[in-house]
Design an enzyme around this catalytic site. Structure first.
Site, PDB file in Angstrom:
ATOM      1  N   SER A 600     -28.784  41.256  34.870  1.00  0.00           N
ATOM      2  CA  SER A 600     -28.414  41.241  36.291  1.00  0.00           C
ATOM      3  C   SER A 600     -27.524  40.052  36.572  1.00  0.00           C
ATOM      4  O   SER A 600     -27.604  39.005  35.906  1.00  0.00           O
ATOM      5  CB  SER A 600     -29.671  41.147  37.162  1.00  0.00           C
ATOM      6  OG  SER A 600     -29.340  40.950  38.528  1.00  0.00           O
ATOM      7  N   TYR A 613     -37.816  37.664  39.597  1.00  0.00           N
ATOM      8  CA  TYR A 613     -36.810  38.586  39.070  1.00  0.00           C
ATOM      9  C   TYR A 613     -35.655  37.817  38.439  1.00  0.00           C
ATOM     10  O   TYR A 613     -35.238  38.103  37.309  1.00  0.00           O
ATOM     11  CB  TYR A 613     -36.299  39.485  40.191  1.00  0.00           C
ATOM     12  CG  TYR A 613     -35.269  40.491  39.753  1.00  0.00           C
ATOM     13  CD1 TYR A 613     -35.638  41.625  39.040  1.00  0.00           C
ATOM     14  CD2 TYR A 613     -33.914  40.315  40.047  1.00  0.00           C
ATOM     15  CE1 TYR A 613     -34.696  42.554  38.628  1.00  0.00           C
ATOM     16  CE2 TYR A 613     -32.960  41.232  39.646  1.00  0.00           C
ATOM     17  CZ  TYR A 613     -33.361  42.355  38.926  1.00  0.00           C
ATOM     18  OH  TYR A 613     -32.421  43.265  38.518  1.00  0.00           O
TER      19      TYR A 613
END
Length: 732
Positions: A600, A613
């Site tokens: 990501s 995350y």
């Protein structure tokens, strides 16, 4: 109590003709219908083999006169799936006139060039500009003086056709209704021979083609179809009355391992075996280990029968001149013994194939093809077949299954024989066959590649699967939710007209994709998935992990300790477990491969309220680098780092989208659809990038595809950003 299948093999076939269906069809439609019925049973006809024809009255588009036209299954067609466009159409009289041309060419004494040159004449006989190329068997149909002709490859009839007492057996079974013609290569000369045989034997209904199959005819199409079944059943009845049951092939020499045990052994040995046979061309595998197949492989006579090879031309074009029989005792020998026997057996097989080529080739022959076997027989375990894709390896299994039945029948009434090695070579390396191979389009970028997509039930993974299929890959769709994995697989297979793949069946896998459940945080679950992949396809080349977890904070913006653990378990440890288990397959195969992990942009861009995350994705970025080092040189490992992809993502359910819109002060209504809300959020994220465009699934799948392909074959250990130009994520 019924007898087991290993005691009796030959069965009769029943008519599937439905007058109600056929009555609404014209004669060409009825030809398609008849063909599909004959092709629907591999016991009657091999995939892609045999052909049917109808001589019909048509209106000539140039003269408006009524002419006779032969409609015959075209080159490369398959009776089971054939439709109207799969049939060639030719003027019957022009085909008959070719006999004079052939006679003049044959008088030169160069029979093979004369035979081959006739195929160049067929296009001159084409009716109504039909683009379908005629089969080399066209003369067989044209020169038979009946309106409807069926040429099939039924197992019981080929058993008679390959028996050393074939002519006597034909007479005993059929009396004067069917006669024998010695082996001849399919083509013009055989068509003339059939014409002559019918003239010399008025009233016969069919011909057994030595070493090849059956051809029969009638002046009514339903009668022709039912005659085909009748002649097949006569041979089947005769052979079933002479069955040797458990004593077939000389009786049992080895015992089969129990199914779970043999699948465990196969899961261990298949990647090694795949690596060995894929040294020139990479292959996809199929296992067949039903009772009848194992009865043959475990028998005393199997090694000698296997060495003889197959006889029917359609068989050995798929199965090569012979299979590899591995001398391994499942009750006494170890797995290492098996690998040793495979290694030495393959070396000998390649030497034999080179000798076969060198002893029968001439200066005009094409180059020698891949010398590795496409069929491998292992006592106690079963048959493993190989092809450039799953479909081809399954068809190869189908063909050798038919060959096993043929040998069983021939050996029950006489001795099985194969055509000469020179005849086999002349067909395998026939100029016409080589020309057909050269006309085939180049293979797709991911052909021969087995790719596992983890997280295939939604989002990027679901969008990636059809992309890989379109690029020629064999794909395993894996997801935490079994229904989601199977749903993705089913959507793809429905698009290409096939049923859903089922791992672990008698013939493993059902197509170019299967769906499997897999929890990447559970090593046992990953091991079970890897087992199923190997059983279905023989190995594994590439992995794309698109699964990820975004732990949703509570209303105060906090993430629980357990959610932190789960985030790292999925986004980091899960990727490592997958790579660790796959590495066992990759090491055994010793083939090139790759792994792509979806990380990501958040891995390098700090974001308030996203601690778990973001830090887990940062760790995943470094895992890519660690794995690239540890799995080199054969396996490349890279990452794709998207900015937020809202489209189709399971990480963006409606509630999370609404929470994000609220967080960023974006107006919305509860009445709006989820997709509309997602679009608003995607536009907001796009506004923060340099390109000002939302990040799409297609852009992510394209990046993953490029990394899996050979296009970036020298790229490893890198993270490819697909984020619209996030300046905060620039390399630093």
């Amino acid at each position: 109590m019924s007898r087991s299948t290993t005691e009796i093999y030959f069965r009769t076939v029943e008519s599937k003709w439905d007058d109600e269906i056929a009555s609404d069809m014209d004669l060409l439609e009825r030809l398609v219908y008849r063909s599909n019925l004959l092709g629907s049973d591999a016991y009657i006809n091999n995939t892609g083999g045999g052909n049917t024809s109808s001589k019909l009255k048509e209106t000539d588009p140039l003269t408006d006169e009524e002419v006779e036209v032969v409609w015959v299954k075209g080159s490369g067609g398959d009776l089971r799936t054939a439709k109207k466009p799969n049939f060639a159409s030719l003027y019957q009289q022009r085909l008959l006139n070719l006999q004079d041309i052939y006679q003049s060419k044959e008088n030169t004494g160069l029979k093979t060039p004369a035979e081959d040159s006739m195929t160049e004449m067929y296009p001159h006989c084409t009716f109504n500009l039909n683009p379908r190329a005629p089969s080399i068997d066209t003369p067989l149909h044209s020169f038979i003086p009946y309106k409807f002709v069926d040429h099939t490859h039924p197992v019981p009839v080929i058993a008679i056709a390959t028996a050393n007492k074939g002519p006597q057996l034909t007479k005993e079974i059929y009396g004067d209704d069917v006669v024998w013609v010695d082996w001849m290569r399919p083509g013009f000369e055989l068509g003339l021979k059939l014409q002559e045989t019918i003239e010399n034997n008025p009233g016969i209904k069919g011909i057994v083609l030595g070493g090849h199959g059956l051809i029969n005819w009638a002046n009514d199409d339903k009668e022709c179809y039912e005659l085909s079944l009748e002649l097949i059943n006569q041979a089947a009845d005769y052979l079933s009355n002479h069955e040797k049951g458990e004593e077939s092939y000389g009786g049992e020499k080895y015992q089969s391992l129990k199914k779970d045990e043999r699948r465990a052994v196969l899961a261990e040995v298949l990647p090694f075996l795949r690596g060995q046979v894929s040294q020139q061309n990479q292959f996809i595998g199929t296992i067949q280990d039903d009772d009848l197949t194992l009865q043959f492989i475990n028998s005393k006579d199997a090694p000698n029968l296997a060495e003889l090879g197959t006889s029917c031309p359609d068989h050995f074009l798929r199965t090569k001149i012979k299979p590899l029989y591995v001398e391994w005792n499942p009750q006494e020998d170890s797995l290492e013994d098996l690998k040793s026997e495979i290694t030495s057996g393959l070396e000998k097989y390649r030497e034999d194939y080179a000798d076969y080529y060198n002893n029968h080739s001439d200066e005009d022959s094409p180059d020698m093809r891949d010398p590795n076997p496409t069929v491998i027989l292992i006592p106690g375990l079963g048959m493993v077949t190989w092809g450039k894709n799953k479909s081809e390896s399954r068809v190869t299994a189908e063909f050798y299954t038919a060959a096993i039945g043929v040998m069983r029948g021939a050996e029950s009434v006489a001795k099985y024989t194969a055509i000469s090695k020179q005849e086999a070579y002349d067909i395998e390396y026939w100029a016409l066959e080589e020309a057909k191979l050269q006309r085939m389009p180049p293979e797709a970028e991911l052909s021969r590649q087995i790719i596992a997509v983890i997280g295939a039930g939604s989002g990027i993974g679901k969008d990636l699967v059809p992309k890989l299929i379109d690029e020629g890959a064999t794909v395993i769709a894996l997801d935490l939710k079994e229904d989601a994995a199977n749903g993705t697989a089913k959507e793809v297979l429905d698009d290409i007209g096939m049923g859903i793949g089922v791992a672990g069946s008698g013939i493993s896998g059902s197509g170019d994709i299967i769906g499997l459940e897999c929890d990447i945080t559970d090593r046992k679950s990953v091991q079970e998935a890897m087992h199923e992949i190997v059983i279905a396809y023989g190995g594994l080349d590439n992995i794309a992990v698109t699964a990820g977890l975004y732990p949703t904070p509570d209303q105060a913006g906090n993430v629980s300790d357990s959610a932190w653990d789960k985030s790292f378990s999925v986004n980091v440890k899960g990727n490592f477990i997958v790579a660790d288990e796959a590495s066992k397959i990759w090491k055994a195969q010793n083939l090139k491969g790759s792994m792509v992990i979806t990380t990501s942009a958040n891995a390098v861009v700090p974001k308030a309220g996203s601690f778990a995350y973001d830090t887990s994705k940062s760790a995943a970025n470094h895992l890519v680098r660690e794995l690239a080092i540890s799995l080199a040189p054969n396996i490349r490992v890279n990452g794709v780092a998207p900015a937020t992809v809202v489209e189709g993502s399971s990480m963006f359910p409606r509630d999370r989208v609404k929470a994000s819109l609220t967080k960023y002060g974006i107006e919305f209504s509860d009445e709006e659809s989820t997709e509309s809300l997602r679009d608003k959020l995607a536009e907001f994220y796009a506004s923060r990038t340099l390109t000002k465009k939302p990040i799409t699934l297609e852009q992510q799948t394209e990046a993953i595809f490029q990394l899996l392909s050979t296009k970036l074959e020298n790229t490893s250990g890198h993270i490819i950003p697909v984020d619209g130009g996030l300046k905060e994520a620039f390399l630093r």
